[in-house]
Design an enzyme around this catalytic site. Structure first.
Site, PDB file in Angstrom:
ATOM      1  N   VAL A  18       0.829  -1.208   0.000  1.00 41.13           N
ATOM      2  CA  VAL A  18       0.000   0.000   0.000  1.00 41.13           C
ATOM      3  C   VAL A  18       0.859   1.253   0.000  1.00 41.13           C
ATOM      4  O   VAL A  18       0.642   2.172  -0.798  1.00 41.13           O
ATOM      5  CB  VAL A  18      -0.949  -0.017   1.204  1.00 41.13           C
ATOM      6  CG1 VAL A  18      -1.648   1.302   1.359  1.00 41.13           C
ATOM      7  CG2 VAL A  18      -1.948  -1.141   1.035  1.00 41.13           C
ATOM      8  N   ARG A 156      -6.280  -3.562  -5.038  1.00 38.14           N
ATOM      9  CA  ARG A 156      -6.047  -5.002  -5.112  1.00 38.14           C
ATOM     10  C   ARG A 156      -4.637  -5.246  -5.591  1.00 38.14           C
ATOM     11  O   ARG A 156      -4.160  -4.578  -6.515  1.00 38.14           O
ATOM     12  CB  ARG A 156      -7.016  -5.654  -6.122  1.00 38.14           C
ATOM     13  CG  ARG A 156      -8.473  -5.658  -5.727  1.00 38.14           C
ATOM     14  CD  ARG A 156      -9.341  -5.952  -6.927  1.00 38.14           C
ATOM     15  NE  ARG A 156      -9.173  -4.902  -7.905  1.00 38.14           N
ATOM     16  CZ  ARG A 156      -9.378  -5.066  -9.221  1.00 38.14           C
ATOM     17  NH1 ARG A 156      -9.707  -6.250  -9.713  1.00 38.14           N
ATOM     18  NH2 ARG A 156      -9.204  -4.056 -10.060  1.00 38.14           N
ATOM     19  N   GLU A 157      -3.970  -6.196  -4.961  1.00 36.40           N
ATOM     20  CA  GLU A 157      -2.637  -6.562  -5.439  1.00 36.40           C
ATOM     21  C   GLU A 157      -2.770  -7.116  -6.854  1.00 36.40           C
ATOM     22  O   GLU A 157      -3.745  -7.772  -7.193  1.00 36.40           O
ATOM     23  CB  GLU A 157      -2.004  -7.585  -4.502  1.00 36.40           C
ATOM     24  CG  GLU A 157      -1.712  -6.994  -3.134  1.00 36.40           C
ATOM     25  CD  GLU A 157      -1.019  -7.978  -2.197  1.00 36.40           C
ATOM     26  OE1 GLU A 157      -1.226  -7.844  -0.971  1.00 36.40           O
ATOM     27  OE2 GLU A 157      -0.342  -8.869  -2.685  1.00 36.40           O
ATOM     28  N   ASN A 210     -14.006  -5.591   2.833  1.00 37.31           N
ATOM     29  CA  ASN A 210     -13.239  -6.841   2.703  1.00 37.31           C
ATOM     30  C   ASN A 210     -14.029  -8.033   3.225  1.00 37.31           C
ATOM     31  O   ASN A 210     -14.064  -9.103   2.608  1.00 37.31           O
ATOM     32  CB  ASN A 210     -11.902  -6.711   3.440  1.00 37.31           C
ATOM     33  CG  ASN A 210     -10.859  -6.012   2.588  1.00 37.31           C
ATOM     34  OD1 ASN A 210     -11.136  -5.641   1.448  1.00 37.31           O
ATOM     35  ND2 ASN A 210      -9.676  -5.820   3.136  1.00 37.31           N
ATOM     36  N   ALA A 254     -15.980 -19.664  -7.551  1.00 37.43           N
ATOM     37  CA  ALA A 254     -15.772 -20.725  -6.550  1.00 37.43           C
ATOM     38  C   ALA A 254     -14.392 -21.345  -6.727  1.00 37.43           C
ATOM     39  O   ALA A 254     -13.797 -21.281  -7.804  1.00 37.43           O
ATOM     40  CB  ALA A 254     -16.852 -21.792  -6.711  1.00 37.43           C
ATOM     41  N   CYS A 262      -4.754  -9.483   3.159  1.00 33.14           N
ATOM     42  CA  CYS A 262      -5.856  -8.664   3.692  1.00 33.14           C
ATOM     43  C   CYS A 262      -7.076  -9.452   4.160  1.00 33.14           C
ATOM     44  O   CYS A 262      -7.438  -9.376   5.335  1.00 33.14           O
ATOM     45  CB  CYS A 262      -6.256  -7.625   2.646  1.00 33.14           C
ATOM     46  SG  CYS A 262      -5.003  -6.350   2.475  1.00 33.14           S
ATOM     47  N   LYS A 265      -6.750 -11.679   7.464  1.00 32.99           N
ATOM     48  CA  LYS A 265      -6.530 -10.935   8.725  1.00 32.99           C
ATOM     49  C   LYS A 265      -7.659  -9.975   9.001  1.00 32.99           C
ATOM     50  O   LYS A 265      -8.066  -9.805  10.145  1.00 32.99           O
ATOM     51  CB  LYS A 265      -5.177 -10.201   8.692  1.00 32.99           C
ATOM     52  CG  LYS A 265      -5.137  -8.904   7.932  1.00 32.99           C
ATOM     53  CD  LYS A 265      -3.819  -8.192   8.143  1.00 32.99           C
ATOM     54  CE  LYS A 265      -3.625  -7.030   7.221  1.00 32.99           C
ATOM     55  NZ  LYS A 265      -4.629  -5.957   7.381  1.00 32.99           N
TER      56      LYS A 265
HETATM   57  C1  UDX Z   1      -0.590  -2.470   4.982  1.00 27.99           C
HETATM   58  C2  UDX Z   1      -1.368  -2.862   6.197  1.00 27.99           C
HETATM   59  O1  UDX Z   1      -0.718  -3.951   6.751  1.00 27.99           O
HETATM   60  C3  UDX Z   1      -2.738  -3.334   5.893  1.00 27.99           C
HETATM   61  O2  UDX Z   1      -3.500  -3.426   7.066  1.00 27.99           O
HETATM   62  C4  UDX Z   1      -3.444  -2.370   5.075  1.00 27.99           C
HETATM   63  O3  UDX Z   1      -4.628  -2.952   4.661  1.00 27.99           O
HETATM   64  C5  UDX Z   1      -2.615  -2.010   3.937  1.00 27.99           C
HETATM   65  O4  UDX Z   1      -1.326  -1.544   4.286  1.00 27.99           O
HETATM   66  P1  UDX Z   1       0.885  -3.819   3.333  1.00 27.99           P
HETATM   67  O5  UDX Z   1       1.213  -2.632   2.531  1.00 27.99           O
HETATM   68  O6  UDX Z   1       0.688  -5.079   2.647  1.00 27.99           O
HETATM   69  O7  UDX Z   1      -0.423  -3.598   4.210  1.00 27.99           O
HETATM   70  O8  UDX Z   1       1.940  -3.912   4.543  1.00 27.99           O
HETATM   71  P2  UDX Z   1       3.395  -4.494   4.549  1.00 27.99           P
HETATM   72  O9  UDX Z   1       3.659  -5.146   3.254  1.00 27.99           O
HETATM   73  O10 UDX Z   1       3.511  -5.211   5.828  1.00 27.99           O
HETATM   74  O11 UDX Z   1       4.327  -3.181   4.572  1.00 27.99           O
HETATM   75  C6  UDX Z   1       4.493  -2.386   5.668  1.00 27.99           C
HETATM   76  C7  UDX Z   1       5.856  -1.689   5.476  1.00 27.99           C
HETATM   77  O12 UDX Z   1       6.044  -0.741   6.525  1.00 27.99           O
HETATM   78  C8  UDX Z   1       7.035  -2.666   5.575  1.00 27.99           C
HETATM   79  O13 UDX Z   1       7.885  -2.471   4.485  1.00 27.99           O
HETATM   80  C9  UDX Z   1       7.740  -2.267   6.881  1.00 27.99           C
HETATM   81  O14 UDX Z   1       9.131  -2.471   6.831  1.00 27.99           O
HETATM   82  C10 UDX Z   1       7.389  -0.792   6.966  1.00 27.99           C
HETATM   83  N1  UDX Z   1       7.450  -0.196   8.312  1.00 27.99           N
HETATM   84  C11 UDX Z   1       6.821  -0.797   9.361  1.00 27.99           C
HETATM   85  C12 UDX Z   1       8.139   1.026   8.475  1.00 27.99           C
HETATM   86  O15 UDX Z   1       8.721   1.525   7.528  1.00 27.99           O
HETATM   87  N2  UDX Z   1       8.133   1.613   9.714  1.00 27.99           N
HETATM   88  C13 UDX Z   1       7.524   1.037  10.785  1.00 27.99           C
HETATM   89  O16 UDX Z   1       7.575   1.622  11.873  1.00 27.99           O
HETATM   90  C14 UDX Z   1       6.850  -0.218  10.607  1.00 27.99           C
HETATM   91  C1  UDX Z   2      -8.341  -7.277  -1.338  1.00 32.49           C
HETATM   92  C2  UDX Z   2      -9.463  -6.310  -1.725  1.00 32.49           C
HETATM   93  O1  UDX Z   2     -10.021  -6.708  -2.975  1.00 32.49           O
HETATM   94  C3  UDX Z   2      -8.909  -4.902  -1.834  1.00 32.49           C
HETATM   95  O2  UDX Z   2      -9.967  -3.978  -2.118  1.00 32.49           O
HETATM   96  C4  UDX Z   2      -8.251  -4.508  -0.511  1.00 32.49           C
HETATM   97  O3  UDX Z   2      -7.683  -3.260  -0.579  1.00 32.49           O
HETATM   98  C5  UDX Z   2      -7.189  -5.512  -0.148  1.00 32.49           C
HETATM   99  O4  UDX Z   2      -7.727  -6.819  -0.107  1.00 32.49           O
HETATM  100  P1  UDX Z   2      -6.355  -8.493  -2.584  1.00 32.49           P
HETATM  101  O5  UDX Z   2      -6.000  -9.048  -1.281  1.00 32.49           O
HETATM  102  O6  UDX Z   2      -5.296  -7.987  -3.464  1.00 32.49           O
HETATM  103  O7  UDX Z   2      -7.418  -7.297  -2.380  1.00 32.49           O
HETATM  104  O8  UDX Z   2      -7.083  -9.674  -3.385  1.00 32.49           O
HETATM  105  P2  UDX Z   2      -8.497  -9.929  -4.110  1.00 32.49           P
HETATM  106  O9  UDX Z   2      -8.345  -9.739  -5.554  1.00 32.49           O
HETATM  107  O10 UDX Z   2      -9.565  -9.223  -3.416  1.00 32.49           O
HETATM  108  O11 UDX Z   2      -8.634 -11.509  -3.822  1.00 32.49           O
HETATM  109  C6  UDX Z   2      -8.681 -11.931  -2.480  1.00 32.49           C
HETATM  110  C7  UDX Z   2      -8.727 -13.449  -2.433  1.00 32.49           C
HETATM  111  O12 UDX Z   2     -10.010 -13.922  -2.848  1.00 32.49           O
HETATM  112  C8  UDX Z   2      -7.698 -14.123  -3.335  1.00 32.49           C
HETATM  113  O13 UDX Z   2      -7.146 -15.234  -2.670  1.00 32.49           O
HETATM  114  C9  UDX Z   2      -8.544 -14.597  -4.522  1.00 32.49           C
HETATM  115  O14 UDX Z   2      -7.996 -15.757  -5.120  1.00 32.49           O
HETATM  116  C10 UDX Z   2      -9.874 -14.923  -3.842  1.00 32.49           C
HETATM  117  N1  UDX Z   2     -11.054 -14.824  -4.733  1.00 32.49           N
HETATM  118  C11 UDX Z   2     -11.336 -13.624  -5.322  1.00 32.49           C
HETATM  119  C12 UDX Z   2     -11.868 -15.948  -4.896  1.00 32.49           C
HETATM  120  O15 UDX Z   2     -11.614 -17.027  -4.362  1.00 32.49           O
HETATM  121  N2  UDX Z   2     -12.984 -15.826  -5.696  1.00 32.49           N
HETATM  122  C13 UDX Z   2     -13.315 -14.648  -6.309  1.00 32.49           C
HETATM  123  O16 UDX Z   2     -14.333 -14.621  -7.012  1.00 32.49           O
HETATM  124  C14 UDX Z   2     -12.459 -13.502  -6.125  1.00 32.49           C
END
Ligand code: UDX
Ligand code: UDX
Length: 450
Positions: A18, A156-157, A210, A254, A262, A265
């Site tokens: 993010v 979405r990733e 979510n 399905a 995401c 958790k």
């Molecule tokens: C994050 C949140 O975890 C999630 O709840 C939210 O939905 C989206 O943003 P993500 O971007 O996937 O998700 O997090 P992550 O990949 O764990 O990256 C967090 C980054 O922050 C890491 O690179 C970590 O090293 C960094 N970090 C953490 C700092 O730079 N400073 C800190 O104090 C703690």
């Molecule tokens: C999700 C939310 O879509 C996004 O808005 C939020 O910011 C972060 O979490 P992401 O985790 O990247 O994004 O994945 P997403 O594309 O939502 O898929 C989530 C999971 O559901 C994946 O494991 C995917 O394989 C599964 N999925 C998705 C299904 O099993 N069936 C579906 O029809 C769609």
């Protein structure tokens, strides 16, 4: 609140999925962005104009905004916050063993940012946090000249840049209307809906979104079980349901269920948070239970398809990432499936177009092979776990000829079952009858659990 704060300068804390996408997007829109990241390797990667994550298009964008200085990295909060009118917190909120969100990174980052932030700064929380967190952060900061807002992320990733350029909505929640509108103005140029509200509502919009999508997937997976028991076709059922605009076809696919950083958790954190407030969120409890069953159902199909035992059988798993177009293995269904297969005595080979490097550490017993054909050679069965386009385009005549067995179990209903059957394969999927030209000796159509 009078403010000399300069909103053209923005500090983003955390270069995760993010944080790095948000930072790159804001720099692209013309702001000067300081990206604070504690992890030296990640910081160096971004400083070199490269993406620390596999995300389509991000390398190119980062190269551009780093090269022209719109995005710079910072090790310390002092450097990062200097001159910034807005600080965006995008650090991790991983789950604790109890299921609630671990807020230690958020609290740590906010405490430090508050120490260096100038008067009039807005601190925007982008990490997903339980209801009430933004207000409690504001209280513990104890600075009347700083405002806090909740600014959830919905990207979405694998499609992050698209979602950033075309957000389905922008949500900003806070008790200071001026601070809320300053954050909403960041995306002023984008044509989308803007929801301005209080911070608790914004926190629950994120969790609710979510959790609802996850529940929708668990619903269609329960329908898939019923399709197997009644001889219906889940894909047709989902198509027919999805044509109703009140339902929609998206997130009705399905299969093995949801994974990733995401949904798992956030669904647990929401269910746990409701518990704190004395509510049993039954729907979420059920959605979690159904989701974990899907992995066992998939393994059950492989075991039954191979005659009831996996002992010494060679199974090749196609796909490790939790979904296509990402290298993210966090809570990936593949990990549970592979561990379950290995616990039942199977010899597992796994392949993935981009997520192999991160798999070594988490799958010590598994043979990891980059080339799918090499991975399939000699296998008794193949199991598709991630719906990468590469696997749909495989030459199944070649693959099946190299395999020892001819069973293909599709955990994402992604492959062309008829084509596989025409090549002598036995195609089994989730929510539809198996397909085989030559009657399958060992495969049982609907496989009740246990
Ligand atoms: C994050 C949140 O975890 C999630 O709840 C939210 O939905 C989206 O943003 P993500 O971007 O996937 O998700 O997090 P992550 O990949 O764990 O990256 C967090 C980054 O922050 C890491 O690179 C970590 O090293 C960094 N970090 C953490 C700092 O730079 N400073 C800190 O104090 C703690
Ligand atoms: C999700 C939310 O879509 C996004 O808005 C939020 O910011 C972060 O979490 P992401 O985790 O990247 O994004 O994945 P997403 O594309 O939502 O898929 C989530 C999971 O559901 C994946 O494991 C995917 O394989 C599964 N999925 C998705 C299904 O099993 N069936 C579906 O029809 C769609």
């Amino acid at each position: 609140m009078a403010t000399g704060a300069d909103d053209r300068v923005i500090c983003v804390i955390g270069a995760g999925y993010v944080g790095v996408v948000t930072a790159a997007g804001l720099a692209e829109s013309g702001r000067r962005v300081h990206l604070v990241e504690v992890d030296a390797r990640r910081r160096a990667t971004v400083a070199a104009g490269r993406s620390p994550i596999h995300e389509p298009g991000l390398d190119e964008l980062l190269a551009e905004v780093v090269a022209d200085g719109r995005l710079t990295t910072a090790e310390t909060m002092r450097e990062g916050v200097a001159g910034a009118g807005i600080v965006i917190v995008a650090v991790g909120t991983p789950p604790t063993p109890g299921g609630e969100a671990d807020l230690s990174q958020v609290r740590g980052a906010v405490d430090e940012a508050v120490r260096h932030a100038g008067p009039g700064t807005v601190i925007a929380i982008k990490s997903t946090v339980p209801p009430g967190t933004t207000r409690s952060l504001a209280r513990s900061a104890g600075r009347a000249d700083i405002s806090f807002v909740m600014f959830p992320e919905f990207l979405r990733e694998g499609a992050a840049l698209h979602d950033m350029h075309h957000p389905s909505r922008v949500v900003v929640g806070g008790d200071d209307p001026q601070a809320v509108s300053r954050i909403a103005a960041l995306f002023g140029a984008i044509d989308t809906s803007v929801v301005l509200c209080d911070s608790v509502s914004a926190e629950l919009i994120k969790y609710g979104s979510n959790a609802f999508l996850a529940t929708k997937i668990s619903f269609i997976n329960e329908m898939a079980q019923l399709c197997e028991l009644t001889g219906a076709d889940i894909t047709k059922v989902a198509d027919g349901m999805g044509l109703d605009p009140r339902i929609g076809r998206s997130f009705l696919s399905a299969g093995l269920g949801w994974g990733g950083s995401c949904f798992p958790k956030d669904v647990r954190a929401l269910e746990t948070s409701a518990g704190y407030h004395g509510q049993s969120f039954w729907l979420l409890k059920a959605a979690i239970e159904v989701n974990s069953q899907q992995r066992s159902r998939f393994v059950g199909k492989l075991r039954h398809g191979l005659g009831g035992s996996l002992e010494g059988r060679r199974v090749t798993v196609l796909g490790l990432a939790f979904k296509p177009f990402t290298d993210d293995l966090r809570q990936a269904p593949s990990l549970e499936v592979i561990r379950h297969l290995e616990d039942l005595g199977a010899e597992v080979t796994a392949t993935d177009p981009v997520a192999l490097s991160g798999a070594e550490a988490v799958l010590p017993r598994t043979r990891l092979v980059a080339d799918p054909y090499e991975a399939l050679a000699g296998a008794d069965a193949a199991g598709l776990v991630t719906d990468w386009p590469e696997y749909r385009e495989l030459d199944w005549a070649r693959a099946l000829a190299s395999m020892r067995g001819r069973l293909v179990v599709d955990g994402r209903n992604w492959l062309d079952g008829e084509a596989i059957a025409r090549q002598g394969g036995i195609y089994v999927c989730m929510g539809r009858a198996p397909v085989a030209e030559a009657p399958p000796a060992t495969v049982v159509p609907s496989l009740p659990l246990g």
